[in-house]
Write a protein that holds these residues in place. Structure first.
Motif, PDB file in Angstrom:
ATOM      1  N   PHE A 129       0.866  -1.177   0.000  1.00 17.24           N
ATOM      2  CA  PHE A 129       0.000   0.000   0.000  1.00 17.24           C
ATOM      3  C   PHE A 129       0.903   1.227   0.000  1.00 17.24           C
ATOM      4  CE2 PHE A 129      -2.622  -3.392   1.495  1.00 17.24           C
ATOM      5  CZ  PHE A 129      -3.910  -3.089   1.085  1.00 17.24           C
ATOM      6  N   ALA A 130       0.895   1.969  -1.100  1.00 13.66           N
ATOM      7  CA  ALA A 130       1.843   3.069  -1.244  1.00 13.66           C
ATOM      8  C   ALA A 130       1.238   4.240  -1.986  1.00 13.66           C
ATOM      9  CB  ALA A 130       3.101   2.592  -1.979  1.00 13.66           C
ATOM     10  N   ASN A 131       1.579   5.429  -1.514  1.00 14.21           N
ATOM     11  CA  ASN A 131       1.247   6.682  -2.175  1.00 14.21           C
ATOM     12  C   ASN A 131       2.065   7.748  -1.463  1.00 14.21           C
ATOM     13  OD1 ASN A 131       0.162   9.031  -3.282  1.00 14.21           O
ATOM     14  ND2 ASN A 131      -1.933   8.283  -3.232  1.00 14.21           N
ATOM     15  N   GLU A 132       2.759   8.595  -2.216  1.00 13.19           N
ATOM     16  CA  GLU A 132       3.595   9.605  -1.580  1.00 13.19           C
ATOM     17  C   GLU A 132       2.768  10.716  -0.949  1.00 13.19           C
ATOM     18  OE1 GLU A 132       6.772  11.013  -4.033  1.00 13.19           O
ATOM     19  OE2 GLU A 132       7.438   8.987  -4.539  1.00 13.19           O
ATOM     20  N   LYS A 133       1.487  10.780  -1.257  1.00 18.08           N
ATOM     21  CA  LYS A 133       0.615  11.758  -0.607  1.00 18.08           C
ATOM     22  C   LYS A 133       0.026  11.138   0.653  1.00 18.08           C
ATOM     23  CE  LYS A 133      -3.318  14.834  -1.296  1.00 18.08           C
ATOM     24  NZ  LYS A 133      -3.902  14.499   0.020  1.00 18.08           N
ATOM     25  N   LEU A 174       0.035  -3.834  -6.031  1.00 21.11           N
ATOM     26  CA  LEU A 174       0.305  -2.489  -5.518  1.00 21.11           C
ATOM     27  C   LEU A 174      -1.012  -1.734  -5.428  1.00 21.11           C
ATOM     28  CD1 LEU A 174       2.202  -0.115  -4.783  1.00 21.11           C
ATOM     29  CD2 LEU A 174       2.394   0.346  -7.241  1.00 21.11           C
ATOM     30  N   VAL A 175      -1.332  -1.245  -4.224  1.00 17.64           N
ATOM     31  CA  VAL A 175      -2.572  -0.498  -4.004  1.00 17.64           C
ATOM     32  C   VAL A 175      -2.218   0.951  -3.690  1.00 17.64           C
ATOM     33  CG1 VAL A 175      -4.689  -0.301  -2.657  1.00 17.64           C
ATOM     34  CG2 VAL A 175      -3.700  -2.561  -3.097  1.00 17.64           C
ATOM     35  N   THR A 176      -2.792   1.866  -4.454  1.00 19.10           N
ATOM     36  CA  THR A 176      -2.588   3.296  -4.243  1.00 19.10           C
ATOM     37  C   THR A 176      -3.941   3.940  -3.967  1.00 19.10           C
ATOM     38  OG1 THR A 176      -0.681   3.322  -5.744  1.00 19.10           O
ATOM     39  CG2 THR A 176      -1.700   5.436  -5.233  1.00 19.10           C
ATOM     40  N   PRO A 177      -4.259   4.217  -2.695  1.00 14.75           N
ATOM     41  CA  PRO A 177      -5.536   4.859  -2.387  1.00 14.75           C
ATOM     42  C   PRO A 177      -5.482   6.354  -2.716  1.00 14.75           C
ATOM     43  CG  PRO A 177      -4.629   3.657  -0.492  1.00 14.75           C
ATOM     44  CD  PRO A 177      -3.539   3.834  -1.483  1.00 14.75           C
ATOM     45  N   ILE A 178      -6.604   6.898  -3.171  1.00 13.28           N
ATOM     46  CA  ILE A 178      -6.740   8.341  -3.339  1.00 13.28           C
ATOM     47  C   ILE A 178      -8.138   8.739  -2.891  1.00 13.28           C
ATOM     48  CG2 ILE A 178      -5.168   8.328  -5.321  1.00 13.28           C
ATOM     49  CD1 ILE A 178      -7.654   9.004  -7.052  1.00 13.28           C
ATOM     50  N   TRP A 234      -1.321  -3.155 -10.470  1.00 13.31           N
ATOM     51  CA  TRP A 234      -1.415  -1.830  -9.858  1.00 13.31           C
ATOM     52  C   TRP A 234      -2.867  -1.403  -9.827  1.00 13.31           C
ATOM     53  CZ3 TRP A 234       1.299   3.211 -12.018  1.00 13.31           C
ATOM     54  CH2 TRP A 234       1.228   4.215 -11.039  1.00 13.31           C
ATOM     55  N   VAL A 235      -3.375  -1.150  -8.628  1.00 15.60           N
ATOM     56  CA  VAL A 235      -4.767  -0.743  -8.444  1.00 15.60           C
ATOM     57  C   VAL A 235      -4.811   0.601  -7.728  1.00 15.60           C
ATOM     58  CG1 VAL A 235      -6.929  -1.263  -7.253  1.00 15.60           C
ATOM     59  CG2 VAL A 235      -5.694  -3.090  -8.415  1.00 15.60           C
ATOM     60  N   VAL A 236      -5.522   1.542  -8.303  1.00 12.01           N
ATOM     61  CA  VAL A 236      -5.792   2.814  -7.640  1.00 12.01           C
ATOM     62  C   VAL A 236      -7.205   2.737  -7.067  1.00 12.01           C
ATOM     63  CG1 VAL A 236      -6.154   5.290  -7.959  1.00 12.01           C
ATOM     64  CG2 VAL A 236      -4.233   4.157  -9.092  1.00 12.01           C
ATOM     65  N   ALA A 237      -7.301   2.868  -5.749  1.00 13.27           N
ATOM     66  CA  ALA A 237      -8.590   2.717  -5.065  1.00 13.27           C
ATOM     67  C   ALA A 237      -9.124   4.079  -4.644  1.00 13.27           C
ATOM     68  CB  ALA A 237      -8.434   1.810  -3.839  1.00 13.27           C
ATOM     69  N   ARG A 238     -10.328   4.381  -5.115  1.00 16.49           N
ATOM     70  CA  ARG A 238     -10.978   5.641  -4.726  1.00 16.49           C
ATOM     71  C   ARG A 238     -11.518   5.483  -3.314  1.00 16.49           C
ATOM     72  NH1 ARG A 238     -14.421   6.774 -10.208  1.00 16.49           N
ATOM     73  NH2 ARG A 238     -15.016   4.611  -9.833  1.00 16.49           N
ATOM     74  N   ASN A 246      -1.538   1.448 -17.502  1.00 19.80           N
ATOM     75  CA  ASN A 246      -1.901   0.044 -17.362  1.00 19.80           C
ATOM     76  C   ASN A 246      -2.186  -0.304 -15.897  1.00 19.80           C
ATOM     77  OD1 ASN A 246      -2.451  -2.599 -18.114  1.00 19.80           O
ATOM     78  ND2 ASN A 246      -0.310  -3.245 -17.973  1.00 19.80           N
ATOM     79  N   LEU A 247      -3.096   0.445 -15.297  1.00 19.23           N
ATOM     80  CA  LEU A 247      -3.517   0.177 -13.923  1.00 19.23           C
ATOM     81  C   LEU A 247      -5.027  -0.003 -13.879  1.00 19.23           C
ATOM     82  CD1 LEU A 247      -4.877   3.059 -12.816  1.00 19.23           C
ATOM     83  CD2 LEU A 247      -2.488   3.701 -12.628  1.00 19.23           C
ATOM     84  N   ARG A 248      -5.517  -0.498 -12.757  1.00 18.86           N
ATOM     85  CA  ARG A 248      -6.950  -0.706 -12.584  1.00 18.86           C
ATOM     86  C   ARG A 248      -7.506   0.300 -11.587  1.00 18.86           C
ATOM     87  NH1 ARG A 248      -7.088  -7.238 -11.496  1.00 18.86           N
ATOM     88  NH2 ARG A 248      -5.827  -7.884 -13.283  1.00 18.86           N
ATOM     89  N   ILE A 249      -8.774   0.615 -11.749  1.00 20.12           N
ATOM     90  CA  ILE A 249      -9.472   1.497 -10.818  1.00 20.12           C
ATOM     91  C   ILE A 249     -10.440   0.656  -9.995  1.00 20.12           C
ATOM     92  CG2 ILE A 249     -10.828   3.594 -10.557  1.00 20.12           C
ATOM     93  CD1 ILE A 249      -8.137   3.991 -11.912  1.00 20.12           C
ATOM     94  N   ALA A 250     -10.432   0.862  -8.693  1.00 20.30           N
ATOM     95  CA  ALA A 250     -11.331   0.113  -7.810  1.00 20.30           C
ATOM     96  C   ALA A 250     -11.972   1.063  -6.813  1.00 20.30           C
ATOM     97  CB  ALA A 250     -10.564  -0.989  -7.072  1.00 20.30           C
ATOM     98  N   GLU A 251     -13.131   0.675  -6.316  1.00 21.55           N
ATOM     99  CA  GLU A 251     -13.783   1.428  -5.244  1.00 21.55           C
ATOM    100  C   GLU A 251     -13.185   0.984  -3.919  1.00 21.55           C
ATOM    101  OE1 GLU A 251     -15.821   3.912  -5.720  1.00 21.55           O
ATOM    102  OE2 GLU A 251     -15.650   3.586  -7.886  1.00 21.55           O
ATOM    103  N   GLY A 252     -12.750   1.932  -3.124  1.00 16.61           N
ATOM    104  CA  GLY A 252     -12.141   1.619  -1.842  1.00 16.61           C
ATOM    105  C   GLY A 252     -13.150   1.672  -0.712  1.00 16.61           C
ATOM    106  N   LEU A 253     -12.750   2.305   0.395  1.00 14.66           N
ATOM    107  CA  LEU A 253     -13.590   2.376   1.579  1.00 14.66           C
ATOM    108  C   LEU A 253     -14.370   3.686   1.604  1.00 14.66           C
ATOM    109  CD1 LEU A 253     -11.029   1.125   4.261  1.00 14.66           C
ATOM    110  CD2 LEU A 253     -12.652  -0.224   2.922  1.00 14.66           C
TER     111      LEU A 253
END
Length: 330
Positions: A43-47, A152-156, A203-207, A233-240
């Protein structure tokens, strides 16, 4: 049109530390050490403030509930959020005499990058999934945690700044101009993995932390994420979702899925699929053995002081005030 990873093989890591840090060196160093046993989710994101630790903790509990053996690695030596949450979980299990899905954990304070693989290898010989919670900044350990990841999960969240942390967009045309510093890190490592014939991480970016009032903003953010998905080349997913109960339960080391396992709270359990399952469903995770049972935390050892009934009652009351405050009697 997919993003050309090869253009980032040499320029994503300027020699900030004066030690020749680059993707080639990182992958070479990793290849010289033992690779982790089990599926690695980083789980990584520089923000900061996007819910990395919350998602990492929720994922660990969900996977342990399935019967998988989970090792949680906290790389944020300063904040120690994941470690503190897991410590609270052990305290809750002891105080309430509850059997909760157990997660093995370690906090790595040493700045040596070799320590990451050594500790995972030492503790993870009988582990199915390794979860790594990375600090919200760029550092050698963060780069290696990303390079080690199978997933790799990148939450935003619904924020322009969160989107900008992944890619820089033209404010008028809304076209993607260039990847952010964090995205260049990921792209450079993926380019080097591709050049070496190695498997790239999913690589998944989770909203994450989406509220109903953010719907209009998320529509705009969604358009940008679609460009990132096609380019990187990443996927978008719904997070929490943004729920008070989610945040409040963290101080006790609990998730909503734990409530039915605690006798004093069982009647307050809420049915429904856990949101973290939507993210985990996108990964090629190992299946637990047919004979596997959820790994429960042990009840309090005899050497530990017994918990007074009054203390236990107060603890239950505190949890209920977070879980459903309108139902707690005065």
């Amino acid at each position: 049109m997919k993003y050309d990873y090869t253009m980032h093989r040499t320029d994503a890591f300027p020699d900030i530390y004066g030690n020749g840090e680059c993707p080639e060196r990182i992958l070479e160093e990793i290849s010289r050490n033992r690779l982790p046993h089990g599926h690695v989710i980083t789980f990584a994101n520089e923000k900061g403030g996007v819910g990395k630790t919350t998602m990492a903790f929720q994922a660990g509990v969900a996977l342990a509930s399935r019967g998988l053996r989970v090792l949680a690695v906290d790389l944020d030596a300063r904040q120690r959020s994941l470690s503190r949450t897991l410590e609270a979980r052990h305290a809750t299990a002891h105080c309430l005499n509850a059997k909760l899905p157990a997660i093995r954990s370690i906090r790595i304070d040493n700045t040596s990058t070799a320590m990451l693989q050594q500790e995972i290898a030492r503790l993870g010989t009988e582990i199915d999934v390794v979860i790594i919670d990375v600090a919200g900044r760029d550092c050698p350990q963060a780069r290696r945690a990303i390079a080690l990841a199978d997933s790799l999960v990148t939450p935003i969240s619904a924020s322009h700044y969160d989107l900008d942390a992944l890619g820089h967009f033209d404010p008028v045309t809304h076209e993607l101009r260039e990847p952010s510093a964090f995205a260049r890190t990921v792209l450079a490592l993926r380019a080097e993995q591709l050049a070496r014939g190695l498997r790239q991480a999913e690589w998944v970016v989770a909203r994450n932390r989406v509220r109903s009032v953010d719907s209009a903003q998320m529509e705009r953010i969604g358009a940008g994420l679609l460009q990132l998905s096609e380019s990187y080349n990443l996927r978008i997913a719904e997070g929490l979702s943004e729920r008070v109960a989610y945040r409040g339960l963290l101080q006790f080391g609990l998730t909503m899925a734990d409530i039915p396992l605690i006798p004093q709270l069982r009647k307050h359990a809420r049915k429904g699929r856990q949101e973290i399952d939507r993210v985990l469903a996108t990964f090629d995770l190992p299946e637990p053995p047919e004979t596997a049972t959820p790994h429960r935390s042990e009840t309090a050892p005899a050497r530990r002081a017994p918990v007074l009934n009054r203390t236990r009652d107060n603890y239950v009351r505190a949890v209920l005030e977070t879980l459903c405050p309108t139902r707690v009697e005065a």
